[in-house]
Design a protein around this motif. Structure first.
Motif, PDB file in Angstrom:
ATOM      1  N   PRO A  40     -16.295   1.515 -20.633  1.00 60.81           N
ATOM      2  CA  PRO A  40     -15.366   0.617 -20.880  1.00 60.81           C
ATOM      3  C   PRO A  40     -15.150   0.901 -22.341  1.00 60.81           C
ATOM      4  O   PRO A  40     -15.219  -0.086 -22.687  1.00 60.81           O
ATOM      5  CB  PRO A  40     -15.317  -0.409 -20.465  1.00 60.81           C
ATOM      6  N   GLN A  41     -13.873   0.830 -22.568  1.00 62.13           N
ATOM      7  CA  GLN A  41     -13.111   1.249 -23.835  1.00 62.13           C
ATOM      8  C   GLN A  41     -12.221  -0.403 -24.162  1.00 62.13           C
ATOM      9  O   GLN A  41     -11.375   0.081 -23.279  1.00 62.13           O
ATOM     10  CB  GLN A  41     -12.970   2.450 -24.539  1.00 62.13           C
ATOM     11  N   ALA A  42     -11.950  -0.608 -25.526  1.00 62.88           N
ATOM     12  CA  ALA A  42     -10.812  -1.489 -25.364  1.00 62.88           C
ATOM     13  C   ALA A  42      -9.386  -0.456 -25.890  1.00 62.88           C
ATOM     14  O   ALA A  42      -9.632   0.644 -26.526  1.00 62.88           O
ATOM     15  CB  ALA A  42     -11.332  -1.880 -26.625  1.00 62.88           C
ATOM     16  N   GLY A  43      -8.961  -0.845 -25.071  1.00 65.73           N
ATOM     17  CA  GLY A  43      -7.456   0.162 -25.257  1.00 65.73           C
ATOM     18  C   GLY A  43      -7.126   1.010 -24.508  1.00 65.73           C
ATOM     19  O   GLY A  43      -6.315   2.130 -24.035  1.00 65.73           O
ATOM     20  N   PHE A  44      -8.656   1.975 -23.836  1.00 63.66           N
ATOM     21  CA  PHE A  44      -8.399   2.526 -22.318  1.00 63.66           C
ATOM     22  C   PHE A  44      -9.060   2.367 -21.081  1.00 63.66           C
ATOM     23  O   PHE A  44     -10.211   2.281 -21.537  1.00 63.66           O
ATOM     24  CB  PHE A  44      -8.940   3.882 -23.336  1.00 63.66           C
ATOM     25  N   ASN A  45      -7.525   2.757 -20.137  1.00 63.93           N
ATOM     26  CA  ASN A  45      -8.498   2.320 -19.080  1.00 63.93           C
ATOM     27  C   ASN A  45      -7.925   3.328 -18.285  1.00 63.93           C
ATOM     28  O   ASN A  45      -6.992   4.182 -18.782  1.00 63.93           O
ATOM     29  CB  ASN A  45      -7.562   1.517 -18.235  1.00 63.93           C
ATOM     30  N   VAL A  46      -9.002   4.193 -17.104  1.00 62.83           N
ATOM     31  CA  VAL A  46      -8.750   4.838 -16.406  1.00 62.83           C
ATOM     32  C   VAL A  46      -7.774   4.106 -15.123  1.00 62.83           C
ATOM     33  O   VAL A  46      -8.753   4.447 -14.217  1.00 62.83           O
ATOM     34  CB  VAL A  46     -10.085   5.961 -16.592  1.00 62.83           C
ATOM     35  N   ASP A  47      -6.825   4.651 -14.635  1.00 61.24           N
ATOM     36  CA  ASP A  47      -6.490   4.865 -14.052  1.00 61.24           C
ATOM     37  C   ASP A  47      -7.305   4.980 -12.705  1.00 61.24           C
ATOM     38  O   ASP A  47      -7.875   6.565 -12.376  1.00 61.24           O
ATOM     39  CB  ASP A  47      -4.946   5.660 -13.476  1.00 61.24           C
ATOM     40  N   VAL A 111      -4.981  14.985 -37.738  1.00 58.60           N
ATOM     41  CA  VAL A 111      -5.941  14.686 -36.708  1.00 58.60           C
ATOM     42  C   VAL A 111      -5.833  13.651 -35.557  1.00 58.60           C
ATOM     43  O   VAL A 111      -5.241  12.899 -35.740  1.00 58.60           O
ATOM     44  CB  VAL A 111      -6.557  13.357 -38.084  1.00 58.60           C
ATOM     45  N   SER A 112      -6.540  14.269 -34.586  1.00 58.50           N
ATOM     46  CA  SER A 112      -6.633  13.267 -33.277  1.00 58.50           C
ATOM     47  C   SER A 112      -7.481  12.174 -33.262  1.00 58.50           C
ATOM     48  O   SER A 112      -7.339  11.039 -32.656  1.00 58.50           O
ATOM     49  CB  SER A 112      -6.087  14.589 -32.389  1.00 58.50           C
ATOM     50  N   MET A 113      -8.676  12.820 -33.646  1.00 56.88           N
ATOM     51  CA  MET A 113     -10.223  11.509 -33.498  1.00 56.88           C
ATOM     52  C   MET A 113     -10.523  11.674 -34.156  1.00 56.88           C
ATOM     53  O   MET A 113     -11.704  12.488 -34.613  1.00 56.88           O
ATOM     54  CB  MET A 113     -10.461  12.088 -31.990  1.00 56.88           C
ATOM     55  N   PRO A 114     -10.791  10.864 -35.250  1.00 53.92           N
ATOM     56  CA  PRO A 114     -11.345  10.985 -35.995  1.00 53.92           C
ATOM     57  C   PRO A 114     -12.691  11.350 -36.369  1.00 53.92           C
ATOM     58  O   PRO A 114     -13.202  10.902 -35.594  1.00 53.92           O
ATOM     59  CB  PRO A 114     -11.531   9.852 -37.380  1.00 53.92           C
ATOM     60  N   MET A 115     -13.699  11.909 -37.200  1.00 57.01           N
ATOM     61  CA  MET A 115     -15.284  12.130 -36.734  1.00 57.01           C
ATOM     62  C   MET A 115     -15.536  11.123 -37.018  1.00 57.01           C
ATOM     63  O   MET A 115     -15.522   9.119 -37.493  1.00 57.01           O
ATOM     64  CB  MET A 115     -16.151  12.583 -38.276  1.00 57.01           C
ATOM     65  N   GLN A 116     -16.537   9.947 -35.876  1.00 57.68           N
ATOM     66  CA  GLN A 116     -16.955   8.874 -35.332  1.00 57.68           C
ATOM     67  C   GLN A 116     -18.401   9.201 -34.499  1.00 57.68           C
ATOM     68  O   GLN A 116     -18.532  10.156 -33.858  1.00 57.68           O
ATOM     69  CB  GLN A 116     -16.210   7.816 -34.897  1.00 57.68           C
ATOM     70  N   LYS A 117     -19.307   7.895 -34.263  1.00 64.10           N
ATOM     71  CA  LYS A 117     -20.186   8.371 -33.115  1.00 64.10           C
ATOM     72  C   LYS A 117     -19.207   8.095 -31.967  1.00 64.10           C
ATOM     73  O   LYS A 117     -18.641   7.334 -32.037  1.00 64.10           O
ATOM     74  CB  LYS A 117     -21.064   7.149 -33.192  1.00 64.10           C
ATOM     75  N   THR A 118     -20.063   8.907 -31.094  1.00 70.92           N
ATOM     76  CA  THR A 118     -19.656   8.567 -29.215  1.00 70.92           C
ATOM     77  C   THR A 118     -20.454   7.599 -28.645  1.00 70.92           C
ATOM     78  O   THR A 118     -21.815   7.642 -28.921  1.00 70.92           O
ATOM     79  CB  THR A 118     -19.037   9.600 -29.053  1.00 70.92           C
ATOM     80  N   PHE A 119     -19.615   7.621 -27.220  1.00 68.11           N
ATOM     81  CA  PHE A 119     -20.452   6.678 -26.493  1.00 68.11           C
ATOM     82  C   PHE A 119     -21.405   7.726 -25.696  1.00 68.11           C
ATOM     83  O   PHE A 119     -22.806   7.308 -25.257  1.00 68.11           O
ATOM     84  CB  PHE A 119     -19.893   6.526 -25.396  1.00 68.11           C
ATOM     85  N   TRP A 120     -21.226   9.366 -26.471  1.00 68.55           N
ATOM     86  CA  TRP A 120     -22.940   9.989 -25.389  1.00 68.55           C
ATOM     87  C   TRP A 120     -23.136  10.876 -26.537  1.00 68.55           C
ATOM     88  O   TRP A 120     -23.847  12.041 -26.427  1.00 68.55           O
ATOM     89  CB  TRP A 120     -21.545  11.390 -24.789  1.00 68.55           C
ATOM     90  N   GLY A 121     -23.400  10.294 -27.767  1.00 64.85           N
ATOM     91  CA  GLY A 121     -24.580  10.656 -28.695  1.00 64.85           C
ATOM     92  C   GLY A 121     -23.575  11.486 -30.074  1.00 64.85           C
ATOM     93  O   GLY A 121     -25.014  11.717 -30.644  1.00 64.85           O
ATOM     94  N   ASP A 122     -23.072  11.977 -29.320  1.00 63.64           N
ATOM     95  CA  ASP A 122     -22.233  12.731 -30.738  1.00 63.64           C
ATOM     96  C   ASP A 122     -21.782  12.479 -31.546  1.00 63.64           C
ATOM     97  O   ASP A 122     -20.662  11.395 -31.597  1.00 63.64           O
ATOM     98  CB  ASP A 122     -21.550  14.442 -30.025  1.00 63.64           C
ATOM     99  N   TYR A 123     -21.667  12.425 -32.711  1.00 63.82           N
ATOM    100  CA  TYR A 123     -20.533  12.682 -34.337  1.00 63.82           C
ATOM    101  C   TYR A 123     -19.744  13.475 -33.583  1.00 63.82           C
ATOM    102  O   TYR A 123     -19.618  14.811 -33.898  1.00 63.82           O
ATOM    103  CB  TYR A 123     -21.370  12.437 -35.254  1.00 63.82           C
ATOM    104  N   PHE A 124     -18.674  13.328 -33.832  1.00 64.39           N
ATOM    105  CA  PHE A 124     -17.303  14.164 -32.809  1.00 64.39           C
ATOM    106  C   PHE A 124     -16.249  13.519 -33.743  1.00 64.39           C
ATOM    107  O   PHE A 124     -15.509  12.571 -34.108  1.00 64.39           O
ATOM    108  CB  PHE A 124     -17.681  13.731 -32.033  1.00 64.39           C
ATOM    109  N   GLY A 125     -15.230  14.728 -33.710  1.00 67.54           N
ATOM    110  CA  GLY A 125     -13.716  14.349 -34.054  1.00 67.54           C
ATOM    111  C   GLY A 125     -13.050  15.627 -33.442  1.00 67.54           C
ATOM    112  O   GLY A 125     -13.302  16.553 -33.401  1.00 67.54           O
ATOM    113  N   THR A 126     -11.621  15.358 -33.572  1.00 68.19           N
ATOM    114  CA  THR A 126     -11.192  16.178 -33.313  1.00 68.19           C
ATOM    115  C   THR A 126      -9.512  16.400 -34.558  1.00 68.19           C
ATOM    116  O   THR A 126      -9.220  15.533 -34.763  1.00 68.19           O
ATOM    117  CB  THR A 126     -10.520  15.722 -31.325  1.00 68.19           C
TER     118      THR A 126
END
Length: 147
Positions: A40-47, A111-126
């Motif tokens: 679960p992530q704040a502000g993002f719900n999967v229908d 920038v769509s997604m700033p570089m950041q640590k993700t739940f899957w373990g990558d440091y990632f951005g788009t």
């Protein structure tokens, strides 16, 4: 640099398309993750209707090259156009290299997604560069240690 991989976007039929490619090209799936697998992530719900769609899939071709893909239609990508929606996914050797490349490519772009640590373990951005090319930049310290 760890490699450059095409990243394909689909509108609900990623699983079907990637299995079709595997059937006719060969190879194997390295990873298949569905939106239902996301924490679960704040502000993002999967229908519920999207939970079985593909969040990320990595397909290795017989020659070792990779194609990555996901379902991103509907509310996730309102400008999605079938057959004309892809990104280039670039793996960095370090967090510093990821930042350097990301900052350069996103300059004068979006920038769509700033570089950041993700739940899957990558440091990632788009981002989308000033030429309209979509980029996904990632660094994974664990994967670096495994190679």
């Amino acid at each position: 640099m760890k490699g450059l991989h095409p990243y394909l976007y689909f509108n609900g039929n990623c699983h079907e398309a990637m299995h079709y490619y595997k059937e006719h090209i060969g190879g194997s799936f390295d990873f298949v993750g569905k939106y239902a697998d996301m924490p679960p992530q704040a502000g993002f719900n999967v229908d519920d209707s999207n939970k079985d769609q593909i969040m990320h899939m990595t397909y290795s071709l017989p020659d070792g090259s990779k194609i990555m893909a996901s379902d991103v239609g509907g509310e996730w990508a309102p400008n999605y156009q079938q057959g004309n929606s892809f990104s280039l996914s670039l793996g960095a050797e370090s967090q510093e290299e990821a930042d350097r490349i990301f900052n350069a490519l996103s300059k004068d772009g979006k920038v769509s997604m700033p570089m950041q640590k993700t739940f899957w373990g990558d440091y990632f951005g788009t981002c989308t560069d000033k030429f309209g090319v979509n980029w996904m930049i990632s660094f994974n310290e664990q994967h670096l240690a495994e190679n």
